[in-house]
Every structure is written in structure tokens, then in C-alpha cells.
Design a protein around this motif. Structure first.
Motif, short mmCIF file in Angstrom:
data_model
loop_
_atom_site.label_atom_id
_atom_site.label_comp_id
_atom_site.label_asym_id
_atom_site.label_seq_id
_atom_site.Cartn_x
_atom_site.Cartn_y
_atom_site.Cartn_z
N GLY A 16 64.96 18.71 67.19
CA GLY A 16 65.99 19.27 67.46
C GLY A 16 66.46 19.83 65.37
O GLY A 16 65.90 19.22 64.50
N SER A 17 67.62 20.54 65.33
CA SER A 17 67.95 20.95 63.90
C SER A 17 69.76 20.93 64.26
O SER A 17 70.38 21.66 65.50
N LEU A 18 70.60 20.92 63.42
CA LEU A 18 71.87 20.89 62.99
C LEU A 18 71.81 21.47 61.54
O LEU A 18 71.07 21.33 60.57
N ARG A 19 73.29 22.08 61.39
CA ARG A 19 73.66 22.74 59.83
C ARG A 19 75.38 22.10 59.98
O ARG A 19 75.94 22.04 60.89
N LEU A 20 75.02 21.20 58.56
CA LEU A 20 76.51 20.61 58.38
C LEU A 20 77.49 21.14 57.40
O LEU A 20 76.69 21.58 56.35
N SER A 21 78.84 21.16 57.24
CA SER A 21 79.68 22.13 56.56
C SER A 21 80.54 20.80 56.44
O SER A 21 81.13 20.06 56.77
N CYS A 22 80.20 20.88 54.59
CA CYS A 22 81.75 20.53 54.11
C CYS A 22 82.30 21.84 53.73
O CYS A 22 82.33 21.82 52.45
N LEU A 23 83.92 21.57 53.85
CA LEU A 23 84.94 22.86 53.15
C LEU A 23 85.80 21.64 52.10
O LEU A 23 86.49 20.88 52.62
N ALA A 24 86.05 22.45 50.76
CA ALA A 24 86.70 20.96 50.20
C ALA A 24 87.95 22.36 50.12
O ALA A 24 88.20 22.99 50.08
N SER A 25 88.88 21.49 50.02
CA SER A 25 90.90 22.07 49.60
C SER A 25 91.11 22.99 48.39
O SER A 25 92.00 23.75 48.12
N ARG A 26 90.10 22.51 47.39
CA ARG A 26 90.13 23.76 46.52
C ARG A 26 88.70 23.83 45.62
O ARG A 26 87.20 23.15 46.31
N SER A 27 88.49 24.39 44.93
CA SER A 27 87.13 24.79 44.08
C SER A 27 86.29 23.36 43.26
O SER A 27 86.18 22.80 43.38
N ILE A 28 84.72 23.88 44.66
CA ILE A 28 83.78 22.41 43.67
C ILE A 28 83.85 22.54 42.73
O ILE A 28 82.18 22.21 42.15
N LEU A 29 83.40 23.99 41.72
CA LEU A 29 83.18 24.06 40.78
C LEU A 29 83.20 23.15 39.68
O LEU A 29 82.74 22.69 38.75
N SER A 30 85.21 22.48 40.26
CA SER A 30 85.16 21.38 38.81
C SER A 30 84.13 19.69 38.95
O SER A 30 84.67 19.09 38.21
N ALA A 40 74.64 3.93 58.29
CA ALA A 40 74.32 4.03 59.79
C ALA A 40 74.61 2.72 60.54
O ALA A 40 75.08 1.77 60.18
N PRO A 41 75.15 2.57 62.13
CA PRO A 41 75.71 1.12 61.90
C PRO A 41 74.83 0.09 61.40
O PRO A 41 73.67 -0.41 61.68
N GLY A 42 75.28 -1.42 61.28
CA GLY A 42 74.71 -2.46 59.94
C GLY A 42 73.94 -1.80 58.98
O GLY A 42 73.52 -2.85 58.58
N LYS A 43 74.25 -0.52 58.31
CA LYS A 43 73.42 -0.51 57.46
C LYS A 43 74.13 0.16 56.24
O LYS A 43 74.97 0.45 56.17
N GLN A 44 73.79 -0.35 55.34
CA GLN A 44 75.20 0.43 53.83
C GLN A 44 74.91 1.86 53.58
O GLN A 44 73.71 2.77 54.56
N ARG A 45 75.71 2.59 53.34
CA ARG A 45 75.88 4.08 53.39
C ARG A 45 74.51 4.56 51.84
O ARG A 45 74.49 4.03 51.03
N GLU A 46 74.03 5.27 52.45
CA GLU A 46 72.49 5.67 52.11
C GLU A 46 72.81 6.99 51.14
O GLU A 46 73.20 8.04 52.34
N LEU A 47 72.38 7.13 49.87
CA LEU A 47 72.27 9.24 49.79
C LEU A 47 71.10 9.69 50.10
O LEU A 47 70.32 9.37 50.73
N VAL A 48 71.73 11.02 50.77
CA VAL A 48 70.24 11.88 52.11
C VAL A 48 70.64 13.08 50.70
O VAL A 48 68.94 13.22 50.55
N ALA A 49 71.53 13.72 49.93
CA ALA A 49 70.66 14.64 49.22
C ALA A 49 72.51 15.27 48.69
O ALA A 49 73.50 14.87 48.56
N ASP A 50 72.41 15.10 47.37
CA ASP A 50 73.37 16.15 46.40
C ASP A 50 72.68 17.14 45.52
O ASP A 50 71.79 17.69 45.13
N ILE A 51 73.92 17.72 45.12
CA ILE A 51 73.26 19.36 44.38
C ILE A 51 74.84 19.06 43.63
O ILE A 51 75.45 19.47 43.73
N THR A 52 74.21 19.71 42.05
CA THR A 52 74.41 19.35 40.83
C THR A 52 75.47 21.13 40.86
O THR A 52 75.14 22.01 41.64
N SER A 53 75.99 21.15 39.62
CA SER A 53 77.07 21.91 40.10
C SER A 53 76.19 23.00 39.00
O SER A 53 76.74 25.43 39.57
N ASP A 54 75.35 23.35 38.96
CA ASP A 54 74.50 24.17 38.37
C ASP A 54 73.49 24.53 39.79
O ASP A 54 71.81 25.16 39.32
#
Length: 115
Positions: A16-30, A40-54
Motif C-alpha cells: 500500500g501507500s501513504l503520504r506523510l506531511s510535515c508542516l513548519a511554523s515558519r518558512s522552510i526556505l531558511s 524502528a523499535p530497538g534500532k537507531q534513527r536513520e535517514l529516509v530522504a532529504d531535500i535541499t533548499s534548491d
């Protein structure tokens, strides 16, 4: 201090599919970059994806071809479209906002993928 609020998590069957949203309280351009991490339980936090300002993107190998990160600067929102979900994608997903020398976290949203 900016606040990040995630939404869109839930329970979904494998494939299946899901779409997550992340709303910031101010401009994300900064911020240098916005990202999604998961823990996941018992595991370290890991990067899934990131996106730069450009809008350059980076993905973990485990999600390439299945997940897509995007941003809407006008709405101060970052999205993570997750397709072909697998049980191993089950985790708490956290949004991040990166400054030059700091990272701000959201509280997270639970994603559970059943087999």
C-alpha cells in the motif's frame, strides 16, 4: 524556534501507500535542508530522504524507487510519498529541519505496515 508537525501516518497493508506531511511554523526556505528520518523499535534513527533548499534530493538505498520527498515552500510543508510499503518500513517517522549547525525534530508519526 520553529515547530514541525507531522501527519499522515497510520496502518497500511504491505504494497500500500501513504503520504506523510510535515508542516513548519515558519518558512522552510531558511533551512539548508528538510528531511525525513525513521526509527524502528530497538534500532537507531536513520535517514529516509532529504531535500535541499534548491530541491536536490537524497534517499536511503532501502527506499529508492518507492519513496519520493517533495516540498511546497508556499505552504511551509514537506511531503514523503511512500509506495509499495513493506513490513520493514514500520517505524516512527520524524521530520527534520537542518540549519547550518543544528537540526530541529518533529515529534513523529507512526507508520505500521502489516504483512
Amino acid at each position: 524556534q520553529v515547530q514541525l508537525v507531522e501527519s499522515g501516518g497510520g496502518l497500511v497493508q504491505a504494497g500500500g501507500s501513504l503520504r506523510l506531511s510535515c508542516l513548519a511554523s515558519r518558512s522552510i526556505l531558511s533551512f539548508v535542508a528538510m528531511g525525513w528520518y525513521r526509527q524502528a523499535p530497538g534500532k537507531q534513527r536513520e535517514l529516509v530522504a532529504d531535500i535541499t533548499s534548491d530541491s536536490n534530493t537524497n534517499y536511503a538505498d532501502s527506499v529508492k524507487g518507492r519513496f519520493t520527498i517533495s516540498r511546497d515552500n508556499a505552504k511551509n510543508t514537506v511531503y514523503l510519498q511512500m509506495n509499495s510499503l513493506k513490513p520493514e518500513d514500520t517505524a516512527v517517522y520524524h521530520c527534520s529541519a537542518d540549519g547550518r549547525a543544528y537540526r530541529i525534530w518533529g515529534q513523529g508519526t507512526q507508520v505500521t505496515v502489516s504483512s
